[in-house]
Design a protein around this motif. Structure first.
Motif, PDB file in Angstrom:
ATOM      1  N   GLU A 190       0.799  -1.231   0.000  1.00 43.93           N
ATOM      2  CA  GLU A 190       0.000   0.000   0.000  1.00 43.93           C
ATOM      3  C   GLU A 190       0.831   1.279   0.000  1.00 43.93           C
ATOM      4  OE1 GLU A 190      -3.806   1.987   2.343  1.00 43.93           O
ATOM      5  OE2 GLU A 190      -3.002   0.047   2.982  1.00 43.93           O
ATOM      6  N   PRO A 191       1.889   1.405   0.817  1.00 45.81           N
ATOM      7  CA  PRO A 191       2.592   2.691   0.857  1.00 45.81           C
ATOM      8  C   PRO A 191       3.443   2.992  -0.372  1.00 45.81           C
ATOM      9  CG  PRO A 191       3.716   1.108   2.242  1.00 45.81           C
ATOM     10  CD  PRO A 191       2.445   0.442   1.793  1.00 45.81           C
ATOM     11  N   ILE A 192       3.661   2.001  -1.229  1.00 45.28           N
ATOM     12  CA  ILE A 192       4.555   2.215  -2.372  1.00 45.28           C
ATOM     13  C   ILE A 192       3.875   1.991  -3.716  1.00 45.28           C
ATOM     14  CG2 ILE A 192       6.527   1.495  -0.968  1.00 45.28           C
ATOM     15  CD1 ILE A 192       6.573  -1.090  -2.723  1.00 45.28           C
ATOM     16  N   ALA A 193       2.659   1.470  -3.722  1.00 45.02           N
ATOM     17  CA  ALA A 193       2.047   0.976  -4.954  1.00 45.02           C
ATOM     18  C   ALA A 193       1.802   2.060  -5.993  1.00 45.02           C
ATOM     19  CB  ALA A 193       0.731   0.275  -4.626  1.00 45.02           C
ATOM     20  N   GLN A 200      10.975  -2.449  -9.570  1.00 45.78           N
ATOM     21  CA  GLN A 200      12.020  -2.849 -10.502  1.00 45.78           C
ATOM     22  C   GLN A 200      11.477  -2.791 -11.935  1.00 45.78           C
ATOM     23  OE1 GLN A 200      14.001  -6.543  -9.187  1.00 45.78           O
ATOM     24  NE2 GLN A 200      13.259  -6.151  -7.099  1.00 45.78           N
ATOM     25  N   ASP A 201      12.315  -3.135 -12.894  1.00 44.93           N
ATOM     26  CA  ASP A 201      11.941  -3.007 -14.304  1.00 44.93           C
ATOM     27  C   ASP A 201      10.725  -3.852 -14.670  1.00 44.93           C
ATOM     28  OD1 ASP A 201      13.992  -1.242 -14.684  1.00 44.93           O
ATOM     29  OD2 ASP A 201      15.383  -2.725 -15.507  1.00 44.93           O
ATOM     30  N   ASP A 202      10.463  -4.937 -13.913  1.00 46.48           N
ATOM     31  CA  ASP A 202       9.311  -5.775 -14.234  1.00 46.48           C
ATOM     32  C   ASP A 202       7.990  -5.166 -13.770  1.00 46.48           C
ATOM     33  OD1 ASP A 202       9.350  -6.117 -11.468  1.00 46.48           O
ATOM     34  OD2 ASP A 202       9.982  -8.216 -11.555  1.00 46.48           O
ATOM     35  N   ASN A 203       8.058  -4.079 -13.041  1.00 48.42           N
ATOM     36  CA  ASN A 203       6.875  -3.382 -12.527  1.00 48.42           C
ATOM     37  C   ASN A 203       6.050  -4.241 -11.579  1.00 48.42           C
ATOM     38  OD1 ASN A 203       5.470  -0.956 -12.332  1.00 48.42           O
ATOM     39  ND2 ASN A 203       3.947  -1.569 -13.842  1.00 48.42           N
ATOM     40  N   LEU A 204       6.679  -5.276 -11.033  1.00 46.98           N
ATOM     41  CA  LEU A 204       5.996  -6.158 -10.090  1.00 46.98           C
ATOM     42  C   LEU A 204       6.689  -6.182  -8.726  1.00 46.98           C
ATOM     43  CD1 LEU A 204       5.235  -9.265 -12.354  1.00 46.98           C
ATOM     44  CD2 LEU A 204       3.569  -7.608 -11.481  1.00 46.98           C
TER      45      LEU A 204
END
Length: 227
Positions: A190-193, A200-204
């Motif tokens: 939640e605090p970073i989404a 990272q580059d994978d966006n996951l």
């Protein structure tokens, strides 16, 4: 809550109660079938926090010392001495994988607290919500069977699998926490989404720099369980 929603929730609770009973009846047999001595703590009298998660807790894409679980061990040393962390998280893990490992893990480690942070890979693969619910129920039941307190850590899914799946995925965690009376952290990230720079580059997977924010989010939910 609408009448239709209430009816669905009652059906889910009835099914969950059935699986809970089945899991609890099986636990003594499984524990005997997989004998393992309690792991000696690092120091006499230490209590254990067992983390059962996926790549988000295993520290994917970074050194082991940079992940939020490793940072948790450092915080415990400062703020709650007498506790240690066992990180049993595995990248790619699903709730089925966690359910298959939980009995051996809790018999071996005899944790006082178990953090269950699984489900993201189930959701990304569109696996049935009922299966994830049953698997998580088994993990909670096994943890409570050995006397551990449980912190259930949820995830949220993007809407590409449909509104019903997305809502049901989130509701799984709420229902399980209510049914088993566990602590609940609804959304690990939640605090970073909302900030792409945290991934990272994978966006996951979160970056190493974002791990402290994740721990700061987990800590208020975990700290009461350490009393």
């Amino acid at each position: 809550m609408t009448e239709g929603t209430a009816a669905v929730r009652r059906r889910m609770q009835a099914r969950l109660a059935y699986w809970l009973l089945a899991c609890l009846l099986a636990l003594p047999v499984l524990a005997q079938a997989q004998p393992a001595p309690a792991a000696a703590p690092a120091q006499s009298g230490e209590r254990t926090v067992l983390v059962m998660g996926d790549s988000l807790s295993a520290g994917y894409g970074m050194s082991a010392a940079e992940g939020w679980v490793a940072l948790l061990q450092q915080r415990l040393q400062r703020e709650a001495p007498g506790w240690r962390v066992v990180n049993a998280s595995i990248s790619g893990e699903t709730t089925a994988g966690g359910a298959s490992r939980i009995v051996d893990a809790v018999v071996r480690e005899r944790p006082a607290v178990v953090i269950i942070a699984l489900g993201a890979n189930d959701g990304l693969r569109g696996l049935p919500l009922a299966d994830a619910r049953r698997n998580l129920a088994r993990m909670i039941g096994a943890s409570q069977h050995v006397g551990a307190k449980v912190l259930l850590v949820g995830m949220r899914m993007p809407p590409n699998l449909g509104a019903d799946y997305t809502a049901g995925f989130e509701a799984n965690y709420e229902l399980l926490a209510d049914t088993f009376d566990t602590a609940l952290l609804p959304f690990l990230l939640e605090p970073i989404a909302s900030d792409r720079a945290n991934f990272q580059d994978d966006n996951l997977h979160p970056t190493a720099e974002a791990q402290a924010q994740i721990l700061d989010h987990v800590w208020p939910a975990l700290q009461p369980l350490l009393d």
